[in-house]
Design a protein around this motif. Structure first.
Motif, PDB file in Angstrom:
ATOM      1  N   ALA A 117       2.736  17.818  -2.389  1.00 53.38           N
ATOM      2  CA  ALA A 117       2.981  16.438  -2.809  1.00 53.38           C
ATOM      3  C   ALA A 117       4.421  16.021  -2.498  1.00 53.38           C
ATOM      4  N   LYS A 118       5.379  16.916  -2.750  1.00 53.96           N
ATOM      5  CA  LYS A 118       6.776  16.621  -2.419  1.00 53.96           C
ATOM      6  C   LYS A 118       6.954  16.405  -0.925  1.00 53.96           C
ATOM      7  N   GLN A 119       6.329  17.254  -0.114  1.00 49.60           N
ATOM      8  CA  GLN A 119       6.444  17.121   1.341  1.00 49.60           C
ATOM      9  C   GLN A 119       5.819  15.806   1.819  1.00 49.60           C
ATOM     10  N   SER A 120       4.672  15.453   1.264  1.00 47.35           N
ATOM     11  CA  SER A 120       4.027  14.183   1.624  1.00 47.35           C
ATOM     12  C   SER A 120       4.885  12.996   1.203  1.00 47.35           C
ATOM     13  N   PHE A 121       5.510  13.080   0.025  1.00 46.29           N
ATOM     14  CA  PHE A 121       6.409  12.034  -0.471  1.00 46.29           C
ATOM     15  C   PHE A 121       7.563  11.845   0.512  1.00 46.29           C
ATOM     16  N   LEU A 122       8.191  12.949   0.903  1.00 48.32           N
ATOM     17  CA  LEU A 122       9.329  12.870   1.836  1.00 48.32           C
ATOM     18  C   LEU A 122       8.897  12.380   3.209  1.00 48.32           C
ATOM     19  N   ASN A 123       7.740  12.821   3.687  1.00 48.14           N
ATOM     20  CA  ASN A 123       7.235  12.352   4.979  1.00 48.14           C
ATOM     21  C   ASN A 123       7.012  10.852   4.974  1.00 48.14           C
ATOM     22  N   LEU A 124       6.499  10.336   3.856  1.00 53.24           N
ATOM     23  CA  LEU A 124       6.251   8.902   3.752  1.00 53.24           C
ATOM     24  C   LEU A 124       7.547   8.113   3.815  1.00 53.24           C
ATOM     25  N   ILE A 125       8.557   8.515   3.056  1.00 51.84           N
ATOM     26  CA  ILE A 125       9.794   7.726   3.058  1.00 51.84           C
ATOM     27  C   ILE A 125      10.619   7.925   4.327  1.00 51.84           C
ATOM     28  N   GLN A 126      10.440   9.035   5.028  1.00 42.50           N
ATOM     29  CA  GLN A 126      11.203   9.254   6.256  1.00 42.50           C
ATOM     30  C   GLN A 126      10.778   8.323   7.388  1.00 42.50           C
ATOM     31  N   CYS A 127       9.607   7.740   7.300  1.00 43.24           N
ATOM     32  CA  CYS A 127       9.177   6.810   8.348  1.00 43.24           C
ATOM     33  C   CYS A 127       9.759   5.409   8.135  1.00 43.24           C
ATOM     34  N   MET A 180       0.824  -1.197   0.000  1.00 48.17           N
ATOM     35  CA  MET A 180       0.000   0.000   0.000  1.00 48.17           C
ATOM     36  C   MET A 180       0.869   1.261   0.000  1.00 48.17           C
ATOM     37  N   GLU A 181       1.982   1.241   0.740  1.00 48.34           N
ATOM     38  CA  GLU A 181       2.876   2.401   0.749  1.00 48.34           C
ATOM     39  C   GLU A 181       3.484   2.632  -0.634  1.00 48.34           C
ATOM     40  N   ALA A 182       3.783   1.559  -1.344  1.00 45.52           N
ATOM     41  CA  ALA A 182       4.357   1.693  -2.678  1.00 45.52           C
ATOM     42  C   ALA A 182       3.362   2.366  -3.623  1.00 45.52           C
ATOM     43  N   VAL A 183       2.097   2.023  -3.509  1.00 45.82           N
ATOM     44  CA  VAL A 183       1.067   2.637  -4.348  1.00 45.82           C
ATOM     45  C   VAL A 183       0.957   4.125  -4.034  1.00 45.82           C
ATOM     46  N   MET A 184       0.930   4.464  -2.746  1.00 44.21           N
ATOM     47  CA  MET A 184       0.814   5.876  -2.359  1.00 44.21           C
ATOM     48  C   MET A 184       2.058   6.655  -2.782  1.00 44.21           C
ATOM     49  N   LEU A 185       3.225   6.055  -2.640  1.00 49.29           N
ATOM     50  CA  LEU A 185       4.458   6.705  -3.064  1.00 49.29           C
ATOM     51  C   LEU A 185       4.407   7.023  -4.562  1.00 49.29           C
TER      52      LEU A 185
END
Length: 105
Positions: free
Chosen positions: A61-71, A1-6
């Motif tokens: 969108a960039k901030q959300s992308f970075l927030n997702l991978i930082q976890c 699911m994270e891959a799809v959102m990314l």
């Protein structure tokens, strides 16, 4: 699911708001995931999640992308594709990650 959102976030960054039939999702997906993970991902799922991001500007969108991978536990690691022959209990093809805490398989 994270891959799809990314991938959906990457589509929002590259393609802007969702427009039916516009955009090459396979290309967008290849910009943020390695080929061996793309096999398990369907562009229809990415497209569906991209639709849910309607109105999100590029910076958000960039901030959300970075927030997702930082976890992710290895988000600051350098990854290497390796082939292991030590044990049959592990897959043959692995990622070896190197970060400030050590080496991870």
């Amino acid at each position: 699911m994270e891959a799809v959102m990314l991938c959906a976030l990457r589509a929002q960054i590259e393609l802007g708001d969702y427009t039916s039939g516009v955009g090459d999702y396979r290309q967008v997906m290849s910009h943020c995931l390695p080929p061996r993970l793309l096999v398990n991902l369907q562009k229809e799922h990415v497209s569906m999640h991209h639709q849910s991001l309607l109105g999100l500007n590029v910076e958000e969108a960039k901030q959300s992308f970075l927030n997702l991978i930082q976890c992710w536990p290895l988000h600051k690691a350098t990854l290497f594709d390796v082939t292991q022959s030590f044990t049959s209990n592990w897959p043959k093809s692995l990622w070896m990650a190197v970060d400030q805490r050590g080496v991870h398989l």
